[in-house]
Design an enzyme around this catalytic site. Sequence first.
Site, PDB file in Angstrom:
ATOM      1  N   GLU A 469       0.830  -1.207   0.000  1.00  0.00           N
ATOM      2  CA  GLU A 469       0.000   0.000   0.000  1.00  0.00           C
ATOM      3  C   GLU A 469       0.864   1.256   0.000  1.00  0.00           C
ATOM      4  OE1 GLU A 469      -2.957  -0.219  -0.827  1.00  0.00           O
ATOM      5  OE2 GLU A 469      -3.112  -2.388  -0.539  1.00  0.00           O
ATOM      6  N   HIS A 475       3.212   6.332  -5.468  1.00  0.00           N
ATOM      7  CA  HIS A 475       2.729   6.615  -6.826  1.00  0.00           C
ATOM      8  C   HIS A 475       1.870   7.886  -6.801  1.00  0.00           C
ATOM      9  CE1 HIS A 475       0.954   4.566 -10.705  1.00  0.00           C
ATOM     10  NE2 HIS A 475       1.842   5.482 -10.993  1.00  0.00           N
TER      11      HIS A 475
HETATM   12 ZN    ZN Z   1      -2.596  -2.958  -4.928  1.00  0.00          ZN
END
Ligand code: ZN
Length: 686
Positions: A469, A475
Amino acid sequence: MTAPNPLLADWNTPHGLPPFSAVNPEHFRPAFDTALAAHKAEVEAVASSKEPPTFANTIETLERGGGLLDKVSSLFFVLAGAHTSDAIEAVERDISPVLARHSNEFYLNGPLFRRIDDLYVRRGTLGLTPEQARVLDRYHIRFVRAGAALGKAAQERLAAINERLATLGTQFGQNVLADEKSYALILEEGDLAGLPEFAKSAAKAAAEERGYKGKYAITLARSSVESFLQFSSRRDLREKIFAAWLARGEGGGTTDNRAVVAETVKLRAERAALLGFKSFADYRLDDQMAKTPANARKLLDEVWGRARARAGREKDELQKLVAAEGGNFALAQWDWRYYAEKLRKARYDLDEASVKPYLALDNMIAAAFETATRLFGLTFKPATLPLYHPDARAWEVKDKDGKDVALFIGDYFSRASKHSGAWMTSLRDQEKLRGNIRPVILNVCNFTKPAPGEPALLSFDDARTLFHEFGHALHGMLSDVTYPLLAGTAVPSDFVELPSQLYEHWLETPEILKKYARHYKTAEPMPEALLDKLLKTRTFNQGFATVEYTACALVDLDFHSLEKPEALDVTALEKQALDRIHMPAEIAMRHRIPHFQHLFSGGGYAAAYYSYMWSEVLDADAFAAFKEAGDHFDPATARRLRDYIYSAGNLRDPEEAYKAFRGRLPAVDALLQKRGLADAMPAGDA
Ligand SMILES: [Zn+2]
C-alpha cells in the site's frame, strides 16, 4: 437560520485538510447537489460555447472545473471506506446512482464530444506539448469508449445495457453473500481433530453467532474454509465443506447465479459489438497495457505449462505423504491443503507466532519510510493534525531539498466503522494546473489493534501489505504532472499494481529487513535461521497457487472472448475451458464462475483477472534491474524509476514508460524465478 455547510466553505486549515470535526453526514447530500450543479454548469458552458474549440477553452477548462465536486466526493469516499456509519451508508446508497447518471450525461454530451473530436482530428496542428497531447488523447478515448461517437439509437441501447448490467452485478454479489450466509457446517467438539486453537475459537464464535452455543461452525468465508481444509484430519468433513464451498452460486433456486452470468456475458458482448469490438475481452483490453486478449493469453500460457508441471511434482510429494500415513486413496481437491501444510511443517518448521514479535508496526512503517529515503530522497516528519479518527496518523513528506512533496496519512488498525481489506486513497491529488497542488494521500489497513499499552505486531503478510500500500501511496505522492486527469494512479489496471507490488521486494532485502525486524522487547535482530526459513517458504506450494490462479484468468478470457454468447450453459462452458487447458484433477479454480465476484459482481476485473500476473511480470522484472546493477538502491536505476514510473502518472503509454525505465520491454523470466517456476519444464499436453 441554518448554519453554513462547512463542505461548501473555504478550508483555511493546515495542508488544506477538511475540517473533519465540523462535518456531519447530513452536510453531504446538499454539498453534493451544489457541487454537481456547479460542475454541470461548467460543462454546459464549454459544450454550448459559440467560440471555435481550442485546447484552452475546451480541455483545459474542463480540467480546471469540478473542483468542488472533487473536494466533496474525495472526503465522502474516504469516510465511506475508513470510518463509515449508518448515516454515511444511507448517503452512499442515495448518491451512487446520482453520480453514475452525472458521469453518463457527461460522456454522452453530444455537443461536448463534437468539440473534443474536432480538436482530436486537428491534434497535429494545435501546437500541443506532449502532456497536452496525451490529455487530449485520453479525453477522446474515454468519450469514445463510453459511446459518445455512436448514433442515438445505439446510445440508448448502451444506456439500457449499462443499467441492466449494474442490476445484474448487484444481484450476483447478493446471491453469493446469501449462499455464504445460509450455510454452515455445525460440528461437535469431537469433530475438531487437527485444528489449532485460533481456528477452534473462530469456529466457536461463528457457531454462537448462528445460535449454536457450545458447538462449532465452519462457514463458507475463505478464512474459515481454508483453515479447516489446511488443518482438519477428518477427510470426510473436509470433503463436505469443500463441496459446499465450490457450489456457491450454483445451488439451484433463487440464489443460483448461472442465469445471471449468462445474461451478463451476453450483454457485455453486445455492448462491445455496439462499440465496434469483436468481443468484450477485445473491448476491455484495448485500453490496457496488454492491448489484446492474445497478449494476455501469451503470458498466461507461458506460465501455465510450467505451473502445471510444478504442481504435478508437488502432487507426487503429497501423494507420498498420504501413502506414508497408510492412506489408500488418490489425493483429492479437499486433501491438497491438508497435506501441503504437513509437508510445509516438516520441511521448514516455521511458526508464524515466532515471527510476529520481530515485526512491530512502527518498525515496519520506519522500514517503508527508509526505503523511500534511500530510493527517492524523501523525508517523513510526524505532524499533529486533527484527522477523522484518533487512530489515523499524519506525516509531512519532503524531498531532499526540503520542498513539500505530500501529506501522508496512515490509518492502520481495523475497527467496526472500517471496510475490510487494505487500500490507498487520497483527499487531494497532485496537479500544477490550478496552482502547485501537492497531494494528501492515505493508506488504510486492517491490522489487529493491540490492547492498550501493548505494541502492534504484524505477520509477515501484514508487513508485505504495508509495503504494498505504501508503494501505491508513493505513486500518488511523487506524482509530477500538470493536468489532474493524468495524476498519480490514473493508469490502466494491469499497470497500477507495478509500483505497489514492486515496493514489496524491498521489505525482503537484507538492508531493510535485518535493520528493522527487531524484537519489540529486546531490540534483538531476527535470528538468521528464522529469517532464512521465512524467506525460503516463499516458493513452497507455488505450483498449486499458480495453477488455481492462472486457471481462473484463462477461463475468464474464454467467457469474455465469446462473440455471440446465446443461451450459455455456464457449467458446461466452464468445464470445457478447464478440459482444454488440462486442469489438474487435484486442484480447483480459486474462484468458480458462479461465485467469481471479481468478474461478475460489478465487473472490475472482467476479462482482466490476468492483470495481477501481468503486473507481477513487471514488478519482478523491474526489481531485477536493481539486482543487475548490484545494488538494491542503485541511484541511477532509482532515478529512472522515479522519473518514468512513480512520478509519471499517465503521462505516457505504460509500455513506453516501462521501456524508458528498463531500456527494454519486460521479460517473464524474473517472475518465473520469483515463483520458483524457472526450472519447471512445461508438461506435454498428453
Ligand atoms: Zn494494490
